[in-house]
Enzyme design. Structure first.
Site, PDB file in Angstrom:
ATOM      1  N   ARG A  35      -0.261  -1.691 -34.966  1.00 18.82           N
ATOM      2  CA  ARG A  35      -1.065  -0.734 -35.740  1.00 18.82           C
ATOM      3  C   ARG A  35      -0.943  -1.018 -37.235  1.00 18.82           C
ATOM      4  NH1 ARG A  35      -3.370   4.424 -34.748  1.00 18.82           N
ATOM      5  NH2 ARG A  35      -4.117   5.167 -36.724  1.00 18.82           N
ATOM      6  N   THR A 144      -6.450   9.990 -22.064  1.00 16.99           N
ATOM      7  CA  THR A 144      -7.349  10.635 -22.994  1.00 16.99           C
ATOM      8  C   THR A 144      -8.383  11.490 -22.266  1.00 16.99           C
ATOM      9  OG1 THR A 144      -9.233  10.173 -24.437  1.00 16.99           O
ATOM     10  CG2 THR A 144      -8.527   8.396 -23.050  1.00 16.99           C
ATOM     11  N   TYR A 163     -15.200   7.147 -18.747  1.00 10.76           N
ATOM     12  CA  TYR A 163     -15.788   6.728 -20.021  1.00 10.76           C
ATOM     13  C   TYR A 163     -14.873   5.800 -20.817  1.00 10.76           C
ATOM     14  CZ  TYR A 163     -16.891   7.391 -25.005  1.00 10.76           C
ATOM     15  OH  TYR A 163     -17.110   7.220 -26.324  1.00 10.76           O
ATOM     16  N   LYS A 167      -8.191   3.050 -20.585  1.00 10.17           N
ATOM     17  CA  LYS A 167      -7.365   4.179 -20.130  1.00 10.17           C
ATOM     18  C   LYS A 167      -7.626   4.474 -18.655  1.00 10.17           C
ATOM     19  CE  LYS A 167      -5.686   5.548 -24.149  1.00 10.17           C
ATOM     20  NZ  LYS A 167      -4.281   5.679 -24.448  1.00 10.17           N
ATOM     21  N   VAL A 193      -6.219  14.596 -31.654  1.00 11.96           N
ATOM     22  CA  VAL A 193      -5.087  15.230 -32.343  1.00 11.96           C
ATOM     23  C   VAL A 193      -5.397  15.354 -33.843  1.00 11.96           C
ATOM     24  CG1 VAL A 193      -2.608  15.086 -32.789  1.00 11.96           C
ATOM     25  CG2 VAL A 193      -3.551  14.127 -30.667  1.00 11.96           C
ATOM     26  N   ASN A 222      -8.831  14.962 -39.238  1.00 12.76           N
ATOM     27  CA  ASN A 222      -8.002  14.333 -40.264  1.00 12.76           C
ATOM     28  C   ASN A 222      -8.891  13.668 -41.323  1.00 12.76           C
ATOM     29  OD1 ASN A 222      -5.843  15.167 -38.776  1.00 12.76           O
ATOM     30  ND2 ASN A 222      -5.186  13.145 -38.081  1.00 12.76           N
ATOM     31  N   THR A 235     -18.398  13.373 -43.078  1.00 14.49           N
ATOM     32  CA  THR A 235     -19.215  12.415 -42.317  1.00 14.49           C
ATOM     33  C   THR A 235     -19.461  12.902 -40.889  1.00 14.49           C
ATOM     34  OG1 THR A 235     -17.177  11.256 -41.750  1.00 14.49           O
ATOM     35  CG2 THR A 235     -18.428  10.381 -43.616  1.00 14.49           C
TER      36      THR A 235
HETATM   37  P1  NAD Z   1      -0.852   4.760 -32.902  1.00 10.30           P
HETATM   38  O1  NAD Z   1      -1.669   3.516 -32.984  1.00 10.30           O
HETATM   39  O2  NAD Z   1      -0.447   5.398 -34.178  1.00 10.30           O
HETATM   40  O3  NAD Z   1       0.441   4.508 -32.012  1.00 10.30           O
HETATM   41  C1  NAD Z   1       0.558   3.489 -31.070  1.00 10.30           C
HETATM   42  C2  NAD Z   1       1.777   2.641 -31.415  1.00 10.30           C
HETATM   43  O4  NAD Z   1       1.940   1.668 -30.392  1.00 10.30           O
HETATM   44  C3  NAD Z   1       1.593   1.868 -32.730  1.00 10.30           C
HETATM   45  O5  NAD Z   1       2.735   2.028 -33.529  1.00 10.30           O
HETATM   46  C4  NAD Z   1       1.421   0.424 -32.286  1.00 10.30           C
HETATM   47  O6  NAD Z   1       1.957  -0.497 -33.213  1.00 10.30           O
HETATM   48  C5  NAD Z   1       2.158   0.407 -30.961  1.00 10.30           C
HETATM   49  N1  NAD Z   1       1.618  -0.555 -30.006  1.00 10.30           N
HETATM   50  C6  NAD Z   1       0.322  -0.740 -29.661  1.00 10.30           C
HETATM   51  N2  NAD Z   1       0.216  -1.705 -28.746  1.00 10.30           N
HETATM   52  C7  NAD Z   1       1.478  -2.108 -28.486  1.00 10.30           C
HETATM   53  C8  NAD Z   1       2.024  -3.079 -27.611  1.00 10.30           C
HETATM   54  N3  NAD Z   1       1.227  -3.796 -26.826  1.00 10.30           N
HETATM   55  N4  NAD Z   1       3.357  -3.281 -27.604  1.00 10.30           N
HETATM   56  C9  NAD Z   1       4.176  -2.542 -28.404  1.00 10.30           C
HETATM   57  N5  NAD Z   1       3.709  -1.607 -29.241  1.00 10.30           N
HETATM   58  C10 NAD Z   1       2.376  -1.391 -29.284  1.00 10.30           C
HETATM   59  O7  NAD Z   1      -1.707   5.776 -32.004  1.00 10.30           O
HETATM   60  P2  NAD Z   1      -1.451   7.311 -31.708  1.00 10.30           P
HETATM   61  O8  NAD Z   1      -2.536   8.095 -32.368  1.00 10.30           O
HETATM   62  O9  NAD Z   1      -0.032   7.672 -31.966  1.00 10.30           O
HETATM   63  O10 NAD Z   1      -1.740   7.354 -30.148  1.00 10.30           O
HETATM   64  C11 NAD Z   1      -0.719   7.114 -29.191  1.00 10.30           C
HETATM   65  C12 NAD Z   1      -1.318   7.213 -27.790  1.00 10.30           C
HETATM   66  O11 NAD Z   1      -1.896   8.515 -27.610  1.00 10.30           O
HETATM   67  C13 NAD Z   1      -2.453   6.212 -27.521  1.00 10.30           C
HETATM   68  O12 NAD Z   1      -2.381   5.800 -26.182  1.00 10.30           O
HETATM   69  C14 NAD Z   1      -3.699   7.037 -27.742  1.00 10.30           C
HETATM   70  O13 NAD Z   1      -4.830   6.568 -27.057  1.00 10.30           O
HETATM   71  C15 NAD Z   1      -3.260   8.394 -27.219  1.00 10.30           C
HETATM   72  N6  NAD Z   1      -4.081   9.453 -27.812  1.00 10.30           N
HETATM   73  C16 NAD Z   1      -4.108   9.660 -29.154  1.00 10.30           C
HETATM   74  C17 NAD Z   1      -4.927  10.674 -29.675  1.00 10.30           C
HETATM   75  C18 NAD Z   1      -5.035  10.938 -31.138  1.00 10.30           C
HETATM   76  O14 NAD Z   1      -5.908  11.726 -31.536  1.00 10.30           O
HETATM   77  N7  NAD Z   1      -4.188  10.369 -31.994  1.00 10.30           N
HETATM   78  C19 NAD Z   1      -5.693  11.457 -28.804  1.00 10.30           C
HETATM   79  C20 NAD Z   1      -5.627  11.228 -27.433  1.00 10.30           C
HETATM   80  C21 NAD Z   1      -4.817  10.216 -26.950  1.00 10.30           C
HETATM   81  N1  USQ Z   2     -16.863  11.891 -35.508  1.00 10.43           N
HETATM   82  C1  USQ Z   2     -17.728  12.299 -36.508  1.00 10.43           C
HETATM   83  N2  USQ Z   2     -17.429  11.915 -37.767  1.00 10.43           N
HETATM   84  C2  USQ Z   2     -16.344  11.164 -38.084  1.00 10.43           C
HETATM   85  C3  USQ Z   2     -15.472  10.771 -37.053  1.00 10.43           C
HETATM   86  C4  USQ Z   2     -15.778  11.147 -35.773  1.00 10.43           C
HETATM   87  O1  USQ Z   2     -18.728  12.977 -36.274  1.00 10.43           O
HETATM   88  O2  USQ Z   2     -16.151  10.854 -39.265  1.00 10.43           O
HETATM   89  C5  USQ Z   2     -17.143  12.313 -34.120  1.00 10.43           C
HETATM   90  C6  USQ Z   2     -17.257  11.168 -33.146  1.00 10.43           C
HETATM   91  O3  USQ Z   2     -18.555  10.632 -33.127  1.00 10.43           O
HETATM   92  C7  USQ Z   2     -16.839  11.833 -31.843  1.00 10.43           C
HETATM   93  C8  USQ Z   2     -15.812  12.887 -32.288  1.00 10.43           C
HETATM   94  O4  USQ Z   2     -16.022  13.082 -33.687  1.00 10.43           O
HETATM   95  O5  USQ Z   2     -17.915  12.471 -31.268  1.00 10.43           O
HETATM   96  C9  USQ Z   2     -14.358  12.507 -32.063  1.00 10.43           C
HETATM   97  O6  USQ Z   2     -14.125  11.254 -32.661  1.00 10.43           O
HETATM   98  P1  USQ Z   2     -12.659  10.808 -33.130  1.00 10.43           P
HETATM   99  O7  USQ Z   2     -12.792   9.512 -33.872  1.00 10.43           O
HETATM  100  O8  USQ Z   2     -11.979  11.922 -33.823  1.00 10.43           O
HETATM  101  O9  USQ Z   2     -11.899  10.653 -31.755  1.00 10.43           O
HETATM  102  P2  USQ Z   2     -12.139   9.647 -30.557  1.00 10.43           P
HETATM  103  O10 USQ Z   2     -12.911   8.449 -30.929  1.00 10.43           O
HETATM  104  O11 USQ Z   2     -12.662  10.474 -29.438  1.00 10.43           O
HETATM  105  O12 USQ Z   2     -10.659   9.126 -30.269  1.00 10.43           O
HETATM  106  C10 USQ Z   2      -9.470   9.903 -30.462  1.00 10.43           C
HETATM  107  C11 USQ Z   2      -8.257   8.959 -30.379  1.00 10.43           C
HETATM  108  C12 USQ Z   2      -8.207   8.309 -29.003  1.00 10.43           C
HETATM  109  C13 USQ Z   2      -8.227   9.395 -27.966  1.00 10.43           C
HETATM  110  C14 USQ Z   2      -9.405  10.367 -28.153  1.00 10.43           C
HETATM  111  C15 USQ Z   2      -9.276  11.617 -27.299  1.00 10.43           C
HETATM  112  O13 USQ Z   2      -8.377   7.943 -31.377  1.00 10.43           O
HETATM  113  O14 USQ Z   2      -7.013   7.538 -28.879  1.00 10.43           O
HETATM  114  O15 USQ Z   2      -8.358   8.742 -26.737  1.00 10.43           O
HETATM  115  O16 USQ Z   2      -9.365  10.882 -29.475  1.00 10.43           O
HETATM  116  S1  USQ Z   2     -10.849  12.183 -26.717  1.00 10.43           S
HETATM  117  O17 USQ Z   2     -11.783  12.284 -27.792  1.00 10.43           O
HETATM  118  O18 USQ Z   2     -10.638  13.457 -26.084  1.00 10.43           O
HETATM  119  O19 USQ Z   2     -11.286  11.164 -25.785  1.00 10.43           O
END
Ligand code: NAD
Ligand code: USQ
Length: 378
Positions: A35, A144, A163, A167, A193, A222, A235
């Protein structure tokens, strides 16, 4: 409990590591810093000035008196992962270590392949190591809500239409391993999140987690909060009727902790929907606008052409009772919470790279290209 956190340098992984360590568990983390590397490649960066993992761990030891072990390497490297599992002998593995962003995966052929490889092969390696080394270990896997997409029906907690592909492949492989090898796993289908601070990170600024707002890795609320603080129009993609499940980063930690404390049975594959509230993008923009205005920011909202292929107006009604039944006490979203995010962002606003905000990646290139593609296009 011996807990191994994969992706322990990430947005959610690092606060989770501190949370489990604070509760007296023996915590080890794995990360390959991909990351951080992806941000360097795009000349973007976390809004919050995050320290190196080694510095964070040292700071955590100073603050809490507790040790966190680290293993630097890639989950898709089977030999490395197997050694880590053998050395740490985990009772719970929390798997965050994937490429999380859909827009990043749609950037190019290379990033799509990288995403599928790192996510699907990584999880597959993990399943074999669990089978061979610690078959009783409970796998808590972050999936997700995107696995369901936006079907025109109520979303139960389980398996339906798909979708978010890497995952979904993970879920199938984990389900299969539970069935044939008797492993135990909880798939946490998490919503989007938001938030920065957690109980542990608030104790010392060196412990803060990453916070992204760029087109690839920033999640929607965020991003809106950063945009509100720097005076960038919010946006909203397309009509803004896109509705998703959302949760506070503090509740991610609660949910993961609840899943770990209440493990699946041997041979069981559970699916929990991990979110606390549903919002449309337009509702979030309005909330950010209102909260920003109260702090004196001039916030405007713009509808941008949607770079993604997604429904912009749709039915959405997902169940989320299982974690509540286990004791989840949600931190609900409101103006006060958004204002507290805006205040933290204000402290770091000098670090915002404005160029990284507008989306440049289209999920479906608008014009069909014929002839020789430029290298940058593939
Ligand atoms: P993030 O990218 O900040 O954290 C993932 C971490 O894993 C990073 O530090 C990256 O360096 C490490 N990583 C990735 N691939 C790796 C690999 N192959 N080997 C070792 N390390 C590796 O992302 P996050 O937002 O903390 O999300 C964590 C998990 O939660 C993800 O699976 C993401 O899809 C899921 N998730 C996140 C959100 C969100 O809104 N942030 C929502 C739903 C699900
Ligand atoms: N969106 C906007 N404007 C922006 C950014 C996003 O309108 O500036 C919209 C997107 O089009 C989408 C929604 O907001 O419809 C959510 O987008 P997002 O970028 O906040 O989140 P998403 O792409 O869905 O991905 C994030 C995490 C991913 C996780 C997912 C959970 O990055 O790891 O899997 O949330 S979920 O959405 O429930 O699938």
């Amino acid at each position: 409990m011996r807990v191994l956190i994969l992706g322990g340098d990430g947005y959610l992984g690092w606060p989770t590591a501190m949370r489990f360590s604070a509760r007296g568990h023996e915590v080890s983390v794995v990360d390959n810093f991909s990351r951080r590397r992806w941000h360097t490649q795009h000349s973007t960066d976390s809004l919050t000035p995050i320290r190196s993992l080694a510095d964070r761990i040292e700071a955590w030891k100073e603050v809490s008196g507790k040790e966190i072990r680290t293993f630097i390497g890639s989950i898709e490297d089977g030999k490395f992962l197997d050694r880590v599992i053998a050395e740490t002998f985990p009772e719970t593995v929390i798997h965050y270590g994937e490429q999380p962003s859909a827009p990043y995966s749609m950037k190019s052929r290379a990033t799509a392949v990288e995403t599928q490889y790192t996510n699907v092969i990584g999880t597959l390696n993990l399943l074999f190591s669990l089978r061979d080394r610690v078959p009783d270990c409970h796998l808590v896997k972050l999936g997700t809500m995107g696995e369901y997409g936006t079907p025109n029906i109520d979303i139960e907690e389980g398996f339906i239409e798909i979708y978010h592909l890497s995952k979904v492949h993970d879920s199938h492989n984990i389900h299969f391993a539970c069935r044939i090898w008797g492993l135990r796993a909880t798939d946490l289908n998490q919503g989007v999140v938001y938030g920065i601070e957690t109980e542990e990170s608030a104790q010392d600024e060196r412990l803060i987690t990453r916070f992204d707002y760029d087109e690839y890795f920033g999640t929607v609320l965020n991003r809106f909060c950063v945009q509100a603080v720097i005076g960038h129009p919010l946006t909203v993609y397309g009509e803004g009727g896109q509705t998703r499940g959302f949760l506070n980063i503090r509740d991610t930690l609660q949910c993961v902790e609840l899943a770990a404390q209440n493990p699946a049975d041997l041979g069981e594959f559970r699916v929990f929907n991990q979110f606390t509230e549903q919002f449309s993008v337009a509702e979030l923009a309005e909330l950010a606008e209102r909260s920003g205005a109260e702090l004196g920011y001039q916030v405007s909202v713009l509808n941008y052409p949607n770079p993604r292929i997604e429904a912009e107006r749709h039915y959405y009604n997902a169940a989320n009772t299982k974690l509540i039944d286990l004791g989840l006490k949600p931190h609900y979203l409101g103006e006060e919470l958004v204002r507290s995010m805006l205040k933290i962002i204000e402290r770091h606003k000098g670090r915002v790279i404005e160029r990284a905000i507008l989306p440049r990646t289209r999920w479906k290139p608008g014009v069909a290209r014929r002839g020789v593609a430029r290298v940058a296009d593939v």
